[in-house]
Write a protein that holds these residues in place. Structure first.
Motif, short mmCIF file in Angstrom:
data_model
loop_
_atom_site.label_atom_id
_atom_site.label_comp_id
_atom_site.label_asym_id
_atom_site.label_seq_id
_atom_site.Cartn_x
_atom_site.Cartn_y
_atom_site.Cartn_z
N VAL A 171 9.19 0.23 -2.93
CA VAL A 171 7.93 -0.31 -2.42
C VAL A 171 7.95 -0.38 -0.89
N ILE A 172 6.93 0.25 -0.28
CA ILE A 172 6.78 0.24 1.18
C ILE A 172 5.44 -0.37 1.52
N GLY A 173 5.45 -1.37 2.39
CA GLY A 173 4.21 -2.01 2.82
C GLY A 173 3.82 -1.59 4.22
N ILE A 174 2.52 -1.58 4.48
CA ILE A 174 1.99 -1.33 5.83
C ILE A 174 1.16 -2.54 6.22
N VAL A 175 1.53 -3.18 7.33
CA VAL A 175 0.89 -4.42 7.77
C VAL A 175 0.69 -4.40 9.28
N GLY A 176 0.19 -5.52 9.82
CA GLY A 176 -0.12 -5.56 11.24
C GLY A 176 0.71 -6.50 12.09
N SER A 177 1.86 -6.96 11.58
CA SER A 177 2.72 -7.82 12.40
C SER A 177 4.15 -7.81 11.88
N ASP A 178 5.09 -8.11 12.76
CA ASP A 178 6.49 -8.19 12.37
C ASP A 178 6.73 -9.37 11.43
N GLU A 179 5.98 -10.46 11.65
CA GLU A 179 6.10 -11.63 10.77
C GLU A 179 5.78 -11.25 9.33
N LYS A 180 4.73 -10.46 9.14
CA LYS A 180 4.34 -10.05 7.80
C LYS A 180 5.40 -9.13 7.19
N CYS A 181 5.94 -8.22 7.99
CA CYS A 181 7.00 -7.35 7.50
C CYS A 181 8.21 -8.16 7.04
N LYS A 182 8.59 -9.13 7.82
CA LYS A 182 9.74 -9.97 7.47
C LYS A 182 9.49 -10.70 6.16
N TYR A 183 8.28 -11.21 5.97
CA TYR A 183 7.94 -11.92 4.74
C TYR A 183 8.02 -10.99 3.53
N LEU A 184 7.46 -9.80 3.66
CA LEU A 184 7.45 -8.86 2.54
C LEU A 184 8.85 -8.44 2.13
N ASN A 195 4.97 -1.83 10.66
CA ASN A 195 3.95 -2.53 11.45
C ASN A 195 3.12 -1.46 12.15
N TYR A 196 1.89 -1.25 11.68
CA TYR A 196 1.09 -0.15 12.23
C TYR A 196 0.67 -0.40 13.68
N LYS A 197 0.77 -1.66 14.14
CA LYS A 197 0.37 -1.96 15.51
C LYS A 197 1.47 -1.60 16.52
N THR A 198 2.69 -1.52 16.05
CA THR A 198 3.80 -1.21 16.97
C THR A 198 4.45 0.14 16.69
N SER A 199 4.20 0.70 15.53
CA SER A 199 4.77 2.01 15.19
C SER A 199 4.01 3.11 15.93
N LEU A 200 4.73 3.91 16.71
CA LEU A 200 4.08 4.95 17.51
C LEU A 200 3.52 6.08 16.64
N ASN A 201 4.18 6.34 15.53
CA ASN A 201 3.74 7.42 14.65
C ASN A 201 4.00 6.99 13.20
N ILE A 202 2.96 6.54 12.52
CA ILE A 202 3.12 6.02 11.16
C ILE A 202 3.58 7.12 10.21
N LYS A 203 3.08 8.33 10.41
CA LYS A 203 3.47 9.43 9.52
C LYS A 203 4.97 9.69 9.60
N GLU A 204 5.51 9.72 10.82
CA GLU A 204 6.95 9.94 10.99
C GLU A 204 7.75 8.80 10.39
N ASN A 220 -5.83 -0.63 0.36
CA ASN A 220 -6.67 -1.81 0.55
C ASN A 220 -7.46 -1.76 1.86
N VAL A 221 -7.30 -0.67 2.62
CA VAL A 221 -7.82 -0.64 3.99
C VAL A 221 -8.91 0.40 4.19
N GLY A 222 -8.69 1.63 3.71
CA GLY A 222 -9.72 2.66 3.81
C GLY A 222 -9.84 3.32 5.16
N ASN A 223 -8.71 3.56 5.84
CA ASN A 223 -8.78 4.22 7.16
C ASN A 223 -8.16 5.62 7.11
#
Length: 332
Positions: A171-184, A195-204, A220-223
């Motif tokens: 299971v891999i999650g995509i979120v918007g903060s390090d706090e959320k990543c740590k929780y998951l 963390n999509y806000k700090t990752s320079l290239n999400i695909k990589e 859950n996002v639709g982008n």
């Protein structure tokens, strides 16, 4: 006095507190066959943003200068009904106000006394039913498969990830903060998080983590992330379209039409759904199974609780600014 949340104007993008008005009035009186419900918790949900617009949706839009409606949990404080007694805890679709009158339509009793009543709005409510049925009925996860979940720290995403782990998935999650990543990772047992806000290239980043490709994507996002997911997906991957929260505030969709050809070549299945697709027996089964997993310690849940009806706008706005981990609730 009663306090009521109304829509003052239609937001153009992310809602603002000035888009809402809080008015006061007398506590309503009940007639024969009715009950008076005092609200305990209001549920802030992403779909409510669509109802603030005039665009067509699966639910009618909110009227300007009229009360907002949504799901809530409350307690019966006065009854002239044979169905409900004073002290009964109920949940259902009612007005965003402190006191509601009901004839029993659109409400039910909270019967599970082993966990807090507000779970009827979260892990044992619509988010739980959505997560369970979307993943199992559409995704059909298999042991050893890899699933990616966008909006993974929300009420639905946190449950999808835990259920997928029960079924033996990576299971891999995509979120918007390090706090959320740590929780998951630390508390819910996700295998990895981006963390999509700090990752320079999400695909990589996904390529490095998903060494065996992607078999399931719970969106859950639709982008525009969907483009990358499809490129990295395995043959006969399944894509579950649950939410489009990135589009609710006027953003333009960024899906590349050419990606549909790649879906054809890979025999990828993509299916959207609404919770209404799983009413009745499937909803009941989801709630029963999630309840059992909670008792067994296999499912954890988290609630982000904001207090005071005057803060109802903040609770809604927080959904679109990434403030919540788990279910967003307003406690009266």
């Amino acid at each position: 006095m009663n306090k009521i949340i109304t829509l003052a104007r239609r937001p153009e993008q992310i809602p603002d507190e000035k888009d809402f008005t809080i008015t006061s009035g007398p506590i309503p009186e009940i007639k024969q066959g009715q009950i008076l419900i005092k609200t305990l918790f209001l549920s802030a949900d992403p779909y409510m943003r669509e109802r603030m617009d005039l665009s067509k949706s699966y639910m009618p839009e909110f009227k300007l200068n009229e009360m907002i409606t949504g799901t809530l949990v409350g307690v019966v404080i006065e009854s002239k009904s044979k169905q409900f007694s004073i002290g009964d805890t109920v949940y259902g679709f009612l007005g965003w106000q402190i006191y509601n009158v009901s004839d029993g339509t659109n409400i039910s009793k909270v019967t599970n006394k082993s966990i807090p009543p507000q779970t009827a709005l979260g892990v044992l409510g619509s988010p739980g039913i959505t997560a369970y049925n979307g993943l199992l009925e559409i995704g059909k996860p298999k042991k050893g498969e890899t699933i990616v979940i966008s909006g993974a720290a929300g009420a639905v995403g946190t449950l999808v990830g835990q259920i997928a782990k029960i079924y033996g998935c990576k299971v891999i999650g995509i979120v918007g903060s390090d706090e959320k990543c740590k929780y998951l990772i630390d508390e819910l047992g996700f295998d990895a998080c981006i963390n999509y806000k700090t990752s320079l290239n999400i695909k990589e980043a996904l390529e490095k983590i998903c060494t065996n490709g992607i078999d399931l994507y719970y969106d859950n996002v639709g982008n525009g992330l969907l483009n990358d997911i499809i490129e990295l997906s395995n043959k006969k991957a399944r894509i579950i379209l649950c939410g489009q929260i990135s589009q609710y505030n006027g953003s333009s969709p960024t899906i590349n039409p050419k990606i549909l050809g790649l879906m054809t070549k890979k025999s990828i299945t993509m299916q959207g759904f609404m919770i209404h697709d799983f009413i009745g027996e499937k909803s009941e089964r989801a709630i029963q199974q999630i309840s059992l997993w909670i008792q067994q310690g296999q499912i954890q849940y988290r609630e982000n609780v904001i207090e005071g009806i005057e803060n109802a706008p903040k609770a809604l706005i927080g959904l679109f600014t990434g403030q919540n981990i788990g279910k967003q609730l307003l406690k009266i």
